[in-house]
Design an enzyme around this catalytic site. Structure first.
Site, PDB file in Angstrom:
ATOM      1  N   GLY A 188      64.444  34.521-101.534  1.00 48.21           N
ATOM      2  CA  GLY A 188      65.415  33.607-100.944  1.00 48.21           C
ATOM      3  C   GLY A 188      66.158  34.140 -99.743  1.00 48.21           C
ATOM      4  CD  GLU A 189      67.082  39.674 -99.416  1.00 53.05           C
ATOM      5  OE1 GLU A 189      66.334  40.194 -98.558  1.00 53.05           O
ATOM      6  OE2 GLU A 189      67.635  40.333-100.313  1.00 53.05           O
TER       7      GLU A 189
ATOM      8  NE  ARG B 176      86.424  19.936 -93.344  1.00 57.23           N
ATOM      9  CZ  ARG B 176      85.729  19.039 -94.031  1.00 57.23           C
ATOM     10  NH1 ARG B 176      86.286  17.900 -94.382  1.00 57.23           N
ATOM     11  NH2 ARG B 176      84.482  19.283 -94.370  1.00 57.23           N
TER      12      ARG B 176
ATOM     13  CG  HIS C  84      89.267  20.170 -88.407  1.00 62.56           C
ATOM     14  ND1 HIS C  84      89.074  18.815 -88.561  1.00 62.56           N
ATOM     15  CD2 HIS C  84      90.294  20.500 -89.231  1.00 62.56           C
ATOM     16  CE1 HIS C  84      89.940  18.337 -89.445  1.00 62.56           C
ATOM     17  NE2 HIS C  84      90.680  19.340 -89.868  1.00 62.56           N
TER      18      HIS C  84
ATOM     19  CG  ASP D 127      95.141  12.802 -88.672  1.00 69.44           C
ATOM     20  OD1 ASP D 127      95.151  13.118 -87.459  1.00 69.44           O
ATOM     21  OD2 ASP D 127      94.228  13.134 -89.446  1.00 69.44           O
TER      22      ASP D 127
ATOM     23  CE  LYS E  20      95.046  10.584 -92.601  1.00 69.10           C
ATOM     24  NZ  LYS E  20      93.605  10.381 -92.435  1.00 69.10           N
TER      25      LYS E  20
ATOM     26  NE  ARG F 233      94.408  14.330 -95.305  1.00 65.19           N
ATOM     27  CZ  ARG F 233      93.267  13.670 -95.464  1.00 65.19           C
ATOM     28  NH1 ARG F 233      92.842  13.410 -96.687  1.00 65.19           N
ATOM     29  NH2 ARG F 233      92.564  13.279 -94.428  1.00 65.19           N
TER      30      ARG F 233
ATOM     31  CG  ASP G 190      83.469  15.595 -95.847  1.00 65.39           C
ATOM     32  OD1 ASP G 190      82.332  15.325 -96.301  1.00 65.39           O
ATOM     33  OD2 ASP G 190      84.081  16.629 -96.173  1.00 65.39           O
TER      34      ASP G 190
ATOM     35  CB  ALA H 135      83.522   7.519 -95.076  1.00 64.40           C
TER      36      ALA H 135
END
Length: 316
Positions: free
Chosen positions: A42-43, A100, A134, A173, A196, A198, A226, A228
């Site tokens: 998997g490498e 983010r 971002h 935002d 808004k 969160r 992302d 939505a």
């Protein structure tokens, strides 16, 4: 596009080969010979099939899903080119992952955007080209040049061609006001802002709309869509406040499940995105319009290679 492309080479991992081929075609060149696969355990295994000694190497690799795999492909490719004596190594990262987490909002949190910057620099990257970070301050996490390209000009050109009337650009935002203003300036219209809160990560509640959307065609703009959830709730609130139509646009269509389903069921007439992240068939929809960033990235590469101003690309 280039008078001398012998010193310039475009390479790509597995994240977005189609975009790399579009950029190479724009430049009148081909994608370089590089094999990016895996060992049995998997490498990541990288094999460069041509000489890059003294060359200007540009590696196109958005760090989209699977994020860690594509990031490791990029880092290992950079290491390979550095050890092969490439003169300069530019990482063209249309979508910059881990962006983010750009600051500590509570105790014991990582700043992963800075960690990725450190990894790229240590691996041997000498310049970064990216789109719509971002958070703009991520540019300061690097001690090497960063060309931060906006997606707004591409989105604005498409929206203008639709000849929509009574436009208002809506920021989802307070943090997105600058991006909304840039689009509004190109569309020659006013802006509004969704107020808004969160209550928890990934959950947003619309409290109010700042500005007038009544009787207008609203264009919501964001850098990333992302799941939505916030986007579709915002579109619903805008319609409630009197908007006659709602469109949405973003640069990076992450579209994690159940984003596409939410968009198809929403009152959003069209979601306009770019191909910084490739959209597989299960994420495509008649409501989603994909625009290519290949000409923009190709022209940026031309200017970097020719030591010309990149910011001139974005003059109105």
């Amino acid at each position: 596009m280039l008078e001398d492309n012998k010193r310039l080479r475009i390479f790509t991992g597995n994240a977005n080969r189609e975009l790399a081929e579009e950029i190479a075609a724009y430049l009148g060149a081909g994608v370089g010979d590089a094999s990016v696969g895996k060992f049995n355990n998997g490498e990541i295994q990288v094999m460069i099939g041509e000489s890059v000694r003294g060359k200007e190497v540009f590696i196109l690799q958005p760090t989209s899903q699977p994020v860690n795999e594509h990031l490791m492909e990029l880092l290992i490719m950079v290491d390979a080119f550095k050890r092969a004596s490439a003169r300069h190594i530019t990482a063209v990262i249309p979508y910059y992952a881990y962006a983010r987490q750009d600051r500590k909002t509570r105790g014991r949190e990582p700043i992963s955007a800075k960690l990725v910057a450190n990894l790229l620099t240590t691996a041997g990257v000498t310049r970064v080209v990216t789109m719509d970070l971002h958070a703009g301050q991520i540019q300061g996490f690097f001690d090497i040049p960063v060309d931060h390209l906006p997606g707004v000009p591409i989105l604005a050109e498409y929206i203008l061609a639709k000849n929509l009337n009574d436009l208002v650009v809506v920021s989802p935002d307070l943090g997105g006001v600058t991006r909304a203003r840039q689009l509004a300036d190109r569309l020659h219209c006013e802006i509004a802002i969704i107020d808004k809160r969160r209550p928890e990560p990934g959950v947003a509640e619309v409290m109010n709309i700042i500005g007038c959307v009544d009787g207008k065609t609203a264009i919501i703009i964001d850098d990333i869509v992302d799941t939505a959830g916030s986007l579709t709730e915002g579109a619903k609130a805008i319609a409630k406040y009197g908007a006659k139509e709602v469109y949405a646009c973003c640069t990076h269509p992450v579209l994690s499940h159940p984003a596409v389903e939410r968009i198809e069921k929403s009152n959003i007439k069209e979601l306009i995105v770019t191909n910084t992240i490739p959209l597989p068939e299960d994420k495509r929809s008649p409501k989603i319009k994909v625009l290519s960033v290949a000409p923009l990235l190709g022209e940026a590469i031309v200017r970097i290679f020719g030591e010309l101003s990149v910011s001139k690309l974005f003059d109105n």
